[in-house]
Design a protein around this motif. Structure first.
Motif, PDB file in Angstrom:
ATOM      1  N   LEU A   1      33.860  33.488  41.213  1.00  0.00           N
ATOM      2  CA  LEU A   1      33.059  34.072  42.275  1.00  0.00           C
ATOM      3  C   LEU A   1      32.558  32.967  43.200  1.00  0.00           C
ATOM      4  CD1 LEU A   1      31.282  36.390  43.512  1.00  0.00           C
ATOM      5  CD2 LEU A   1      29.561  35.779  41.788  1.00  0.00           C
ATOM      6  N   ALA A   2      32.846  33.085  44.496  1.00  0.00           N
ATOM      7  CA  ALA A   2      32.260  32.171  45.480  1.00  0.00           C
ATOM      8  C   ALA A   2      30.785  32.532  45.585  1.00  0.00           C
ATOM      9  CB  ALA A   2      32.958  32.330  46.822  1.00  0.00           C
ATOM     10  N   TRP A   3      29.905  31.538  45.373  1.00  0.00           N
ATOM     11  CA  TRP A   3      28.476  31.844  45.301  1.00  0.00           C
ATOM     12  C   TRP A   3      27.645  30.640  45.717  1.00  0.00           C
ATOM     13  CZ3 TRP A   3      24.592  30.363  41.571  1.00  0.00           C
ATOM     14  CH2 TRP A   3      23.441  31.158  41.599  1.00  0.00           C
ATOM     15  N   GLN A   4      26.766  30.827  46.675  1.00  0.00           N
ATOM     16  CA  GLN A   4      25.819  29.813  47.159  1.00  0.00           C
ATOM     17  C   GLN A   4      26.475  28.454  47.397  1.00  0.00           C
ATOM     18  OE1 GLN A   4      22.394  29.695  44.563  1.00  0.00           O
ATOM     19  NE2 GLN A   4      21.676  31.682  45.257  1.00  0.00           N
ATOM     20  N   GLY A   5      27.591  28.455  48.096  1.00  0.00           N
ATOM     21  CA  GLY A   5      28.277  27.211  48.443  1.00  0.00           C
ATOM     22  C   GLY A   5      29.077  26.608  47.307  1.00  0.00           C
ATOM     23  N   GLY A   6      29.141  27.271  46.175  1.00  0.00           N
ATOM     24  CA  GLY A   6      29.911  26.782  45.036  1.00  0.00           C
ATOM     25  C   GLY A   6      30.649  27.927  44.386  1.00  0.00           C
ATOM     26  N   PHE A   7      30.850  27.808  43.089  1.00  0.00           N
ATOM     27  CA  PHE A   7      31.575  28.840  42.360  1.00  0.00           C
ATOM     28  C   PHE A   7      30.899  29.151  41.045  1.00  0.00           C
ATOM     29  CE2 PHE A   7      34.710  26.930  45.118  1.00  0.00           C
ATOM     30  CZ  PHE A   7      35.348  28.048  45.645  1.00  0.00           C
TER      31      PHE A   7
ATOM     32  N   HIS B   1      42.588  53.990  41.955  1.00  0.00           N
ATOM     33  CA  HIS B   1      42.986  52.744  41.320  1.00  0.00           C
ATOM     34  C   HIS B   1      42.108  51.624  41.858  1.00  0.00           C
ATOM     35  CE1 HIS B   1      46.329  54.532  39.325  1.00  0.00           C
ATOM     36  NE2 HIS B   1      46.893  54.914  40.455  1.00  0.00           N
ATOM     37  N   LEU B   2      41.322  51.047  40.979  1.00  0.00           N
ATOM     38  CA  LEU B   2      40.450  49.959  41.386  1.00  0.00           C
ATOM     39  C   LEU B   2      41.125  48.630  41.085  1.00  0.00           C
ATOM     40  CD1 LEU B   2      37.063  51.234  39.929  1.00  0.00           C
ATOM     41  CD2 LEU B   2      37.775  51.263  42.304  1.00  0.00           C
ATOM     42  N   SER B   3      40.968  47.663  41.972  1.00  0.00           N
ATOM     43  CA  SER B   3      41.490  46.324  41.710  1.00  0.00           C
ATOM     44  C   SER B   3      40.596  45.653  40.679  1.00  0.00           C
ATOM     45  CB  SER B   3      41.497  45.507  43.004  1.00  0.00           C
ATOM     46  OG  SER B   3      40.164  45.167  43.367  1.00  0.00           O
ATOM     47  N   HIS B   4      41.095  44.566  40.110  1.00  0.00           N
ATOM     48  CA  HIS B   4      40.318  43.799  39.138  1.00  0.00           C
ATOM     49  C   HIS B   4      38.991  43.338  39.763  1.00  0.00           C
ATOM     50  CE1 HIS B   4      39.638  41.452  35.562  1.00  0.00           C
ATOM     51  NE2 HIS B   4      39.564  40.331  36.251  1.00  0.00           N
ATOM     52  N   ALA B   5      39.043  42.886  41.013  1.00  0.00           N
ATOM     53  CA  ALA B   5      37.830  42.438  41.710  1.00  0.00           C
ATOM     54  C   ALA B   5      36.846  43.590  41.893  1.00  0.00           C
ATOM     55  CB  ALA B   5      38.186  41.817  43.059  1.00  0.00           C
TER      56      ALA B   5
ATOM     57  N   GLY C   1      35.052  41.070  47.657  1.00  0.00           N
ATOM     58  CA  GLY C   1      35.694  40.099  48.539  1.00  0.00           C
ATOM     59  C   GLY C   1      35.419  38.652  48.186  1.00  0.00           C
ATOM     60  N   ALA C   2      34.415  38.396  47.361  1.00  0.00           N
ATOM     61  CA  ALA C   2      34.065  37.024  46.981  1.00  0.00           C
ATOM     62  C   ALA C   2      34.669  36.632  45.629  1.00  0.00           C
ATOM     63  CB  ALA C   2      32.547  36.869  46.925  1.00  0.00           C
ATOM     64  N   ILE C   3      35.428  37.544  45.018  1.00  0.00           N
ATOM     65  CA  ILE C   3      35.986  37.314  43.686  1.00  0.00           C
ATOM     66  C   ILE C   3      37.457  36.933  43.805  1.00  0.00           C
ATOM     67  CG2 ILE C   3      36.511  38.404  41.461  1.00  0.00           C
ATOM     68  CD1 ILE C   3      34.072  40.271  42.082  1.00  0.00           C
ATOM     69  N   GLU C   4      37.827  35.858  43.103  1.00  0.00           N
ATOM     70  CA  GLU C   4      39.208  35.376  43.119  1.00  0.00           C
ATOM     71  C   GLU C   4      39.696  35.177  41.694  1.00  0.00           C
ATOM     72  OE1 GLU C   4      39.546  31.852  45.488  1.00  0.00           O
ATOM     73  OE2 GLU C   4      38.211  32.629  47.038  1.00  0.00           O
ATOM     74  N   ALA C   5      41.011  35.096  41.538  1.00  0.00           N
ATOM     75  CA  ALA C   5      41.602  34.785  40.234  1.00  0.00           C
ATOM     76  C   ALA C   5      41.223  33.350  39.860  1.00  0.00           C
ATOM     77  CB  ALA C   5      43.117  34.929  40.304  1.00  0.00           C
ATOM     78  N   PRO C   6      41.160  33.047  38.564  1.00  0.00           N
ATOM     79  CA  PRO C   6      40.859  31.665  38.173  1.00  0.00           C
ATOM     80  C   PRO C   6      41.992  30.733  38.603  1.00  0.00           C
ATOM     81  CG  PRO C   6      41.350  33.007  36.241  1.00  0.00           C
ATOM     82  CD  PRO C   6      41.340  33.923  37.423  1.00  0.00           C
ATOM     83  N   PRO C   7      41.693  29.449  38.756  1.00  0.00           N
ATOM     84  CA  PRO C   7      42.737  28.499  39.150  1.00  0.00           C
ATOM     85  C   PRO C   7      43.887  28.507  38.137  1.00  0.00           C
ATOM     86  CG  PRO C   7      40.573  27.455  39.175  1.00  0.00           C
ATOM     87  CD  PRO C   7      40.400  28.815  38.572  1.00  0.00           C
ATOM     88  N   PRO C   8      45.125  28.370  38.602  1.00  0.00           N
ATOM     89  CA  PRO C   8      46.280  28.418  37.697  1.00  0.00           C
ATOM     90  C   PRO C   8      46.257  27.303  36.650  1.00  0.00           C
ATOM     91  CG  PRO C   8      46.979  27.928  39.954  1.00  0.00           C
ATOM     92  CD  PRO C   8      45.517  28.211  39.993  1.00  0.00           C
TER      93      PRO C   8
END
Length: 159
Positions: free
Chosen positions: A133-139, A3-7, A112-119
């Motif tokens: 995705l957290a990426w190069q100091g931003g998203f 079972h793979l997570s969405h991330a 580990g750098a992937i998160e759900a979108p803001p609510p």
């Protein structure tokens, strides 16, 4: 059974990055058919506000969506129109062009750098942002191409 997570599912594929109104977005590279130079599509009377028109691409009629309008961004004229491209997405035999300000890098996200979108994004019924995705100091907003291009059958859409 594995079972793979969405991330994990997101992290298993490369993503094509692109820019719209100074913000970073990406779509799965597996859905990108090609990237072409921008050109003026033929307008379609009565079409949705974000549909720029249609163009002919190797004998096929392809609708072209304005990326800024589709994502609710400012539609101001660009200083540098040389970088503007149309990303052609393909899904189950359908092709849809998506105008972007510029194409960026190929991203290979780590789970580990992937998160759900803001609510706060949930108010938008056909919001195509599936993760951030957290990426190069931003998203980078990771987009669902089927929702982005409105390719889901009518019966699957939420009213």
């Amino acid at each position: 059974m594995n079972h793979l997570s969405h991330a994990d599912v997101i992290a298993r594929q490369p993503w094509l990055g692109f820019h719209l109104d100074g913000q970073h977005y990406a779509a799965p590279l597996s859905h990108v058919s090609e990237v072409i130079h921008d050109h003026a599509p033929t307008p379609v009377p009565g079409a949705a506000d974000d549909l720029l028109g249609i163009c002919q691409l190797r004998g096929n009629i392809v609708p072209v969506i304005d990326g800024r309008r589709r994502l609710g961004l400012r539609t101001i004229p660009l200083d540098d129109t040389e970088a503007v491209r149309i990303v052609v997405f393909a899904h189950e035999g359908h092709r849809v062009g998506f105008r972007v300000d510029a194409v960026g890098d190929i991203l290979r996200p780590e789970a580990g750098a992937i998160e759900a979108p803001p609510p706060t994004r949930s108010w938008h019924i056909d919001d195509p942002v599936q993760a951030v995705l957290a990426w190069q100091g931003g998203f980078v907003a990771l987009l669902d191409v089927v929702r982005l291009c409105r390719l889901a059958p009518e019966s699957q859409r939420v009213a």
